[in-house]
Design a protein around this motif. Structure first.
Motif, PDB file in Angstrom:
ATOM      1  N   ASP A 408       7.132  -0.544   8.116  1.00 60.65           N
ATOM      2  CA  ASP A 408       6.510  -1.864   8.084  1.00 60.65           C
ATOM      3  C   ASP A 408       5.424  -1.964   7.021  1.00 60.65           C
ATOM      4  O   ASP A 408       4.679  -2.935   6.993  1.00 60.65           O
ATOM      5  N   SER A 409       5.293  -0.971   6.159  1.00 62.91           N
ATOM      6  CA  SER A 409       4.197  -0.935   5.206  1.00 62.91           C
ATOM      7  C   SER A 409       4.402  -1.910   4.053  1.00 62.91           C
ATOM      8  O   SER A 409       5.526  -2.224   3.669  1.00 62.91           O
ATOM      9  N   LEU A 410       3.277  -2.389   3.496  1.00 65.60           N
ATOM     10  CA  LEU A 410       3.272  -3.154   2.261  1.00 65.60           C
ATOM     11  C   LEU A 410       2.348  -2.418   1.310  1.00 65.60           C
ATOM     12  O   LEU A 410       1.155  -2.269   1.586  1.00 65.60           O
ATOM     13  N   LEU A 411       2.890  -1.949   0.196  1.00 66.13           N
ATOM     14  CA  LEU A 411       2.084  -1.107  -0.679  1.00 66.13           C
ATOM     15  C   LEU A 411       2.724  -1.002  -2.050  1.00 66.13           C
ATOM     16  O   LEU A 411       3.878  -1.346  -2.251  1.00 66.13           O
ATOM     17  N   TRP A 412       1.907  -0.569  -3.020  1.00 65.72           N
ATOM     18  CA  TRP A 412       2.466   0.028  -4.221  1.00 65.72           C
ATOM     19  C   TRP A 412       1.700   1.308  -4.500  1.00 65.72           C
ATOM     20  O   TRP A 412       0.559   1.467  -4.090  1.00 65.72           O
TER      21      TRP A 412
END
Length: 499
Positions: A408-412
């Motif tokens: 469920d992560s949102l990242l770069w």
């Protein structure tokens, strides 16, 4: 009854210190004291309340025992409740406290009735707790239905919460606790009571779990209610507890107009670096960042909001260049300066300004953001930095932006891989069935070495990811879909988010 009470209380003995022994026993009908629809009343009679407290005290003599009910600040039921409790106490029934349920509305009950009840009940010598507190935006017989909470009702609710807690503080010698009937407006029983399937907003946190104006009034914190503008748009909805805000304006805009709004009459607002014009302030766009500071004072405290104005360049929301730094301080090419979470790295003189000394090990990196407060939505961006690892035989994350890694992560993130390859990864929530939600590219090895500085630029253009090393395009890939980083819609701010 005795078996049930002893079984439950013995199970939690020594762990639960207070019990709501009898809940909502008093009738709403003036012709009777107790509710006759209670199964315990129908089986035992009016002595069931007395017996329940006696059995509870037997089970745990150290626990505090409460009786809890609704509408007991209202005349009529208030007196019936008081006389009933007084009679039990005179019989020696072990009651230690009263719970006053706070299922109230914007205009009911009156503050006078609340004070009268507190004075009356405190004369019994018992503890008082305010329980199940929530404040409906609807009155009891209100037929209105709102899809969104009207601003004026939220302001009225905030003032209502403030005045209630002012009263609670006045009676702090007898009120030992205040609890609310829920945390946030996304989950409240009032969505289905008294009108089924009608949205309500009675709590201190909104449907996105952000503190509402009511919360800030209770904690006596000087905050803005909003910042209005007729120029451009803010990167994200206004959050009172976030002190850094970004206003996007069109390329070539010379000045912006803002109007700080503070509905709390207990605070004062001062705006720096701006010229007042009516209710608005005019801010030069090309001024030194932050272009304006707004101080809000009250309750013996001061908070300072910083407003950064960014001119939107076609097709690019932000360009990040690591060009200055010292300790855990960073400055970027948009003139934003602030702190980042720098793990075991150090700033050194690089090819162009400052650069990062990086030992190449996992866990030593720059954490630039705080989760979903700080990314770019579905817009394009670039990340530019100089790096010279002490070793390139391990995977080492150089820059990380977003949440911890997971489905469920949102990242770069950008990493230097074994052998000197560069890895660029963008991820939103993983769709396992469609195999979407993650994009990453990796260059060939041998591009980054421990012998010299390397200039790395990572680019996101729609569904294409690119990696440039020392001016050369080393990797490019189109994915046929664009990762939606919805909510990650502020430009990169070097970790400085004061919310």
């Amino acid at each position: 009854m005795r078996k049930h009470i002893h079984t439950v209380m013995n199970h939690y003995k020594g762990k639960v210190k207070e019990w709501d022994v009898v809940n909502e026993p008093i009738s709403d009908d003036d012709s009777s004291i107790l509710r006759t629809d209670s199964p315990w009343y129908q089986a035992i009679g009016e002595d069931y309340v007395k017996m329940a407290f006696i059995y509870a005290h037997e089970a745990d003599p150290e626990a505090k025992l409460f009786i809890n009910d609704y509408n007991i600040v209202a005349p009529g039921k208030r007196e019936r409740f008081y006389n009933f409790i007084k009679g039990l106490l005179e019989e020696g029934v072990p009651i230690h406290g009263i719970g006053i349920q706070g299922h109230w509305q914007l205009d009911w009950p009156t503050y006078e009735d609340i004070r009268y009840a507190l004075d009356l009940f405190s004369s019994l010598g018992l503890e008082i707790q305010i329980t199940e507190l929530d404040i409906s935006v609807y009155s009891w017989n209100d037929s209105a239905v709102y899809s969104e909470p009207p601003i004026e009702l939220l302001e009225k609710q905030a003032e209502r919460y403030k005045k209630l807690f002012d009263i609670f503080k006045e009676y702090s010698n007898v009120i030992t606790k205040v609890t609310l009937w829920g945390v946030a407006d996304d989950d409240t029983w009032l969505d289905n009571f008294p009108v089924s399937n009608r949205k309500n907003w009675p709590l201190l946190f909104d449907v996105n779990h952000r503190p509402k104006e009511s919360f800030w009034r209770i904690v006596a914190e000087p905050v803005l209610s909003n910042i209005e503008t007729d120029t451009g748009s803010f990167l994200k909805p206004f959050d009172r507890g976030t002190l850094t805000h970004i206003l996007r304006v069109a390329d070539g805009t010379e000045s912006a107009k803002i109007k700080p709004v503070a509905n709390d009459r207990s605070v004062t607002v001062n705006v720096e670096n701006a010229e007042k014009s009516g209710d608005y302030y005019i801010i030069p766009v090309d001024g030194e960042a932050p272009q304006v500071k707004i101080t809000v004072s009250g309750y013996g405290k001061t908070n300072t909001y910083e407003l950064y104005i960014h001119q939107e360049k076609p097709g690019m929301v932000a360009r990040w260049e690591f060009d200055e730094g010292e300790g855990d301080f960073t400055a970027d090419s948009t003139n934003y300066a602030g702190k980042a979470n720098i793990n075991s790295l150090s700033w050194v003189d690089g090819v162009k300004g400052k650069a990062l000394k990086f030992d190449g090990e996992e866990g030593h990196y720059i954490d630039l953001g705080l989760g979903d407060l700080n990314l770019f939505g579905d817009r394009d961006f670039t990340v530019s930095f100089w790096v010279k690892p002490e070793q390139v035989n391990r995977t080492g994350v150089v820059l990380w932006y977003g949440q911890p890694s997971g489905l469920d992560s949102l990242l770069w993130r950008i990493s230097i891989m074994p052998g000197g390859a560069v890895y660029f990864h963008i991820q939103s929530k993983i769709d396992i069935e469609e195999c979407k939600g993650s994009q990453f590219v990796t260059t060939d090895t041998g591009l980054v070495s421990s012998d010299e500085w390397s200039h790395v630029v990572c680019v996101r253009k729609g569904d294409v990811l690119q990696i440039y090393v020392n001016g050369n395009l080393e990797k490019e890939e189109a994915f046929g879909y664009t990762v939606d980083l919805g909510g990650f819609n502020s430009p990169l701010l070097a970790g400085k988010d004061q919310g």
